[in-house]
Design an enzyme around this catalytic site. Structure first.
Site, PDB file in Angstrom:
ATOM      1  N   PRO A 361      -8.518   0.338   1.035  1.00 54.80           N
ATOM      2  CG  PRO A 361      -8.448  -1.922   1.475  1.00 54.80           C
ATOM      3  CD  PRO A 361      -9.227  -0.906   0.733  1.00 54.80           C
ATOM      4  N   PRO A 362      -4.876   0.767   0.896  1.00 55.41           N
ATOM      5  CG  PRO A 362      -3.060   1.287   2.242  1.00 55.41           C
ATOM      6  CD  PRO A 362      -4.343   0.537   2.254  1.00 55.41           C
ATOM      7  N   GLY A 363      -3.340   0.850  -2.368  1.00 53.12           N
ATOM      8  CA  GLY A 363      -2.968   0.017  -3.511  1.00 53.12           C
ATOM      9  C   GLY A 363      -4.102  -0.584  -4.298  1.00 53.12           C
ATOM     10  CB  VAL A 364      -7.730  -0.867  -3.944  1.00 58.13           C
ATOM     11  CG1 VAL A 364      -7.508  -1.887  -2.855  1.00 58.13           C
ATOM     12  CG2 VAL A 364      -8.162   0.468  -3.360  1.00 58.13           C
ATOM     13  N   GLY A 365      -6.070   1.221  -6.280  1.00 61.18           N
ATOM     14  CA  GLY A 365      -6.268   1.986  -7.520  1.00 61.18           C
ATOM     15  C   GLY A 365      -7.126   3.219  -7.368  1.00 61.18           C
ATOM     16  CE  LYS A 366      -7.531   4.981  -1.479  1.00 61.51           C
ATOM     17  NZ  LYS A 366      -6.627   3.833  -1.370  1.00 61.51           N
ATOM     18  CB  THR A 367      -4.215   7.762  -6.928  1.00 59.91           C
ATOM     19  OG1 THR A 367      -4.155   7.917  -5.511  1.00 59.91           O
ATOM     20  CG2 THR A 367      -3.617   8.993  -7.587  1.00 59.91           C
ATOM     21  CB  SER A 683     -15.427  -7.241  14.389  1.00 56.87           C
ATOM     22  OG  SER A 683     -14.021  -7.222  14.307  1.00 56.87           O
ATOM     23  CE  LYS A 726     -14.074  -7.868  10.298  1.00 62.11           C
ATOM     24  NZ  LYS A 726     -15.051  -7.469  11.315  1.00 62.11           N
TER      25      LYS A 726
END
EC number: 3.4.21.53
Length: 783
Positions: A361-367, A683, A726
């Site tokens: 997801p966005p904002g988890v520190g990938k970059t 799901s 979830k």
């Protein structure tokens, strides 16, 4: 063959050792005498009959030769003239008379006196056919020697060819050609004329072969020199013409600079020639030509690429682990994979760079992970965003036939890095687009294939560049939109959203100190309690990453700075009680578990791009004709799940105690609240089926149970994704019991241990097991 040599009685003569010089019979030459013993020998000869014995030294470097340093065979000569030179030297003119062999040295001091055995040759011409044939061969070889060496005048050749005596012919030719001292000595020591001719013939053939090779080399070198001189002359002419025309005088200097740069980068021969041709074209085009700028731009790009320059990896696993831990909290799988790569690099230098794809997801520190990897390796870091890119030329560049053509962003980024082995981050690879201008995803196939990218060819450059040293890292929010061939070339590492505890740790260790520093505060100026941070996480942000959490922390810091400036205070403490004062009304609330068991309402678990969430599925049966109404902005997959669930229920109506004709007598309305939010995914199948069965059978659904899983027509429960997110959403909603597909049992290990201890997991394979745990047993609402 007749004997041509007549032995004469011995003679005693003074001897002069010669350095690097051999005298033959019938030969007239002059040489300088400077050594004391040689001058004494010369004076002795002049006093007597002017006869002297001349023999070569074995080593020319010997300054004071003894009897053992002089060859036995020499030439008995007559002194014809003496001339005293400045510096006590004497120049002597001598004529060779006959060969002689030293029998013994009579004296060595004050000069050499030797007893010589003289050999005198007959002057008669040869009558032997073999000797005559050999003489002709020698003369032909001598003529060829003169032709190749070009150092002997034709008059000398004509004089020598008139000699009929074989011995004298050999001596005359040997005296006029350039041979090594030991070769001349071999000829001198050949007393028999036939033997002398054979030795001379062999030496002549050897010298001719060497001279021919030398001539070829000289011709080749002369051509090169002539070419250089010609080019220099033409360039000077061009410079003069340009000056007269008033054109740019710096073109020649610029071209010279290009040539120097081209020599330094050491390209393969074919590429070197290609660039050389482009440079030559630049010199031939007028300065006002539009193509001049295109060629100059092309040459600049080629010469400024880091063809061989690369940084040295710092392969220190302990340091790398410290850097990764320092920059990121959690993300153990990502750190483990990167450290594995570094460990392999430490043992194997030839391994090609991996293509890692960080999905989350966005904002988890990938970059920021890419930056940390570059820092841990001491490599350069370049980032390229692919979001919305729809032109293939962005990757491969434009062909030079287009006006304003430039290389693609891959080559541009490599040049920007200045090395051929940077860490290259391709951001948002799942957001590539395509249109009539090409498909960038297909262009990336070559870039991200370790077996092909060692000769990546940009359309603008038109020459291959090696990308195999580059460490590519790509990022994506989802894999669904990445083309399969492109995905197949990458190693996927999933980064799940952070738990509440992980977000708290990140806020305390990273976000709060960073924002305090950025806003000019000191750590002693602001204190945010742990409970206040948890309240911010749960009530002011709804995300898997920490981007919005950082914004909220920055929001607090801004207001604190203003208070410190306006109120002149030194310390502010933020608690749950005054948090609303800084951040305003809470923006989110997580839907909590129901207060009581209800009929027709089942709680499902969903995964969104901002993390996990709980959803309530409500079902209401009404009298009608069997219509199915689906509301809440459901996607096609969820609609299909609802229809599959109803078909399963119709096949089991007797088991559930439902009217067999409900499909023709009742309408069903399935609704998921928050209708403005689109919902889709596989799901929610068992959740919708449970809610429908509860509504039709009048059996309440347990309030403390949440479920996720897809359903088949036969009632089997299929696995789903996003288990961790979830389950965390269920935990936030106060749910203690979660129903998961049996095949997802392995995914529970990813859930933090402190969450697992507080939750009950039931792994189901069939819908019957779902109903057993989800419905309140023994209760039926007759309403």
């Amino acid at each position: 063959m007749t004997e041509q040599n007549e032995k004469i009685s011995q003679r005693t003569l003074p001897l002069i050792p010669l350095r690097g010089l051999t005298v033959f019979p019938y030969m007239v030459l002059h040489f300088d005498v400077g050594r004391e013993r040689s001058i004494n020998a010369l004076e002795e000869a002049m006093v007597s009959d002017q006869m002297i014995f001349l023999s070569s030294q074995k080593e020319a470097e010997t300054s004071s030769p003894g009897a053992e340093d002089v060859y036995e065979v020499g030439t008995i000569s007559r002194i014809k003239q003496m001339l005293k030179l400045p510096g006590d030297n004497i120049r002597v003119l001598v004529e060779g008379i006959s060969r002689g062999r030293v029998k013994q040295f009579v004296q060595e001091i004050p000069y050499f006196m030797v007893e010589v055995e003289e050999w005198e040759e007959s002057d008669l011409p040869s009558e032997d056919p073999e000797t005559e044939a050999l003489m002709r061969s020698v003369i032909d070889a001598f003529e060829k020697y003169i032709e190749v060496s070009n150092k002997i005048s034709p008059e000398i050749f004509m004089t020598i060819t008139e000699i009929e005596n074989p011995g004298r012919l050999a001596d005359s030719i040997a005296a006029n050609i350039i041979l090594k001292p030991h070769q001349k000595q071999d000829i001198l020591e050949a007393f028999e004329s036939i033997e002398r001719l054979e030795v001379l013939y062999r030496f002549l053939l050897e010298e001719i072969e060497i001279l021919e090779i030398e001539k070829k080399i000289n011709t080749r070198v002369k051509k090169q020199i002539n070419k250089v001189q010609k080019e220099y002359y033409l360039r000077e002419q061009m410079r003069a013409i340009q000056k007269e025309l008033g054109e740019d005088e710096g073109v020649v200097e610029e071209v010279d600079q290009y040539r120097k740069q081209l020599k330094k980068i050491k390209l393969p021969k074919d590429l070197h020639q290609k660039i050389e041709r482009e440079i030559d074209r630049l010199t031939k085009l007028p300065a006002s030509s539009a193509e001049t700028g295109v060629i100059r731009n092309y040459i600049d790009w080629v010469l400024n690429l880091p063809w061989h320059k690369e940084t040295k990896d710092r392969l220190d696993l302990k340091r790398s682990a410290e850097i990764l831990d320092e920059d990121h909290h959690g993300l153990e799988k990502v750190k483990e994979r990167i450290l594995e790569y570094l460990a392999i690099r430490q043992l194997s230098k030839s391994m090609k760079g991996p293509i890692l794809c960080l999905v989350g997801p966005p904002g988890v520190g990938k970059t920021s992970i890419g930056k940390s990897v570059a820092r841990s390796l001491d490599r350069k870091f370049v980032r390229m965003s692919l979001g919305g890119m729809r032109d293939e030329a962005e990757i491969r560049g434009h062909r030079r036939t287009y006006i304003g053509a430039i290389p693609g962003r891959i080559i541009s980024s490599i040049r920007q890095a200045g090395t051929r082995n940077p860490v290259f981050l391709l951001d948002e690879i799942d957001k590539l687009a395509n249109d009539f201008r090409g498909d960038p995803a297909s262009a990336l196939l070559e870039v991200l294939d370790p077996e092909q990218n060692n000769d990546f060819t940009d359309h603008f450059m038109e020459i291959p560049f090696n990308l195999s040293k580059v460490m590519f890292i790509t990022t994506a929010n989802t894999l669904d939109t990445i083309p399969r061939p492109l995905l197949d070339r990458m190693e996927v590492i999933r980064i799940p959203g952070y738990t509440e505890d992980e977000k708290l740790a990140i806020a305390e260790k990273y976000l709060l100190p960073k924002q305090i520093k950025d806003h000019g505060l000191q750590p002693e100026n602001l204190k945010v309690s742990e409970k206040a941070l948890r309240e911010m996480i749960n009530s002011y942000t709804r995300e898997s990453g920490v981007r919005n959490l950082e914004r909220q922390v920055a929001n607090i810091c801004r207001k604190v700075v203003r208070r410190i400036v306006e109120e002149d205070i030194k310390f502010v403490r933020v608690t749950p009680g005054n948090l609303k004062k800084y951040l305003g009304t809470p923006q989110f609330r997580y839907e909590m578990a129901a207060q009581k068991d209800e009929v027709g309402i089942a709680r499902g678990l969903a995964w969104t791009v901002v993390g996990g969430d709980t959803i309530s599925i409500e079902v209401t049966p009404m009298k009608g004709t069997g219509k199915l109404e689906l509301t809440g902005r459901l996607g096609d997959v969820m609609k299909e799940s609802a229809r599959a669930g109803i078909s399963y229920i119709r096949s089991r109506v007797e088991l559930f105690g439902i009217d067999p004709d409900f499909h023709s007598k009742q309408d069903l309305h399935i609704h998921i609240p928050e209708g403005g939010t689109p919902k889709d995914g596989p799901s929610a199948g068992i959740t919708m089926a449970t809610a429908v069965i509860s509504a039709l059978a009048g059996i309440p659904v347990r309030k403390d149970v949440a479920m996720t899983g897809e359903i088949t027509l036969r009632g089997r429960v299929l696995p789903i994704g996003g288990v961790k997110e979830k389950v965390l959403a269920a935990r936030r909603a106060g749910i203690r019991k979660v129903l998961l597909p049996k095949d997802n049992e392995k995914d529970v290990e990813e859930i933090p241990e402190n969450v697992r201890k507080k939750m009950e997991f039931v792994f189901v394979e069939h819908m019957d097991q779902v109903l057993e745990h989800a419905l309140v047993q023994g209760e039926k609402d007759d309403h």
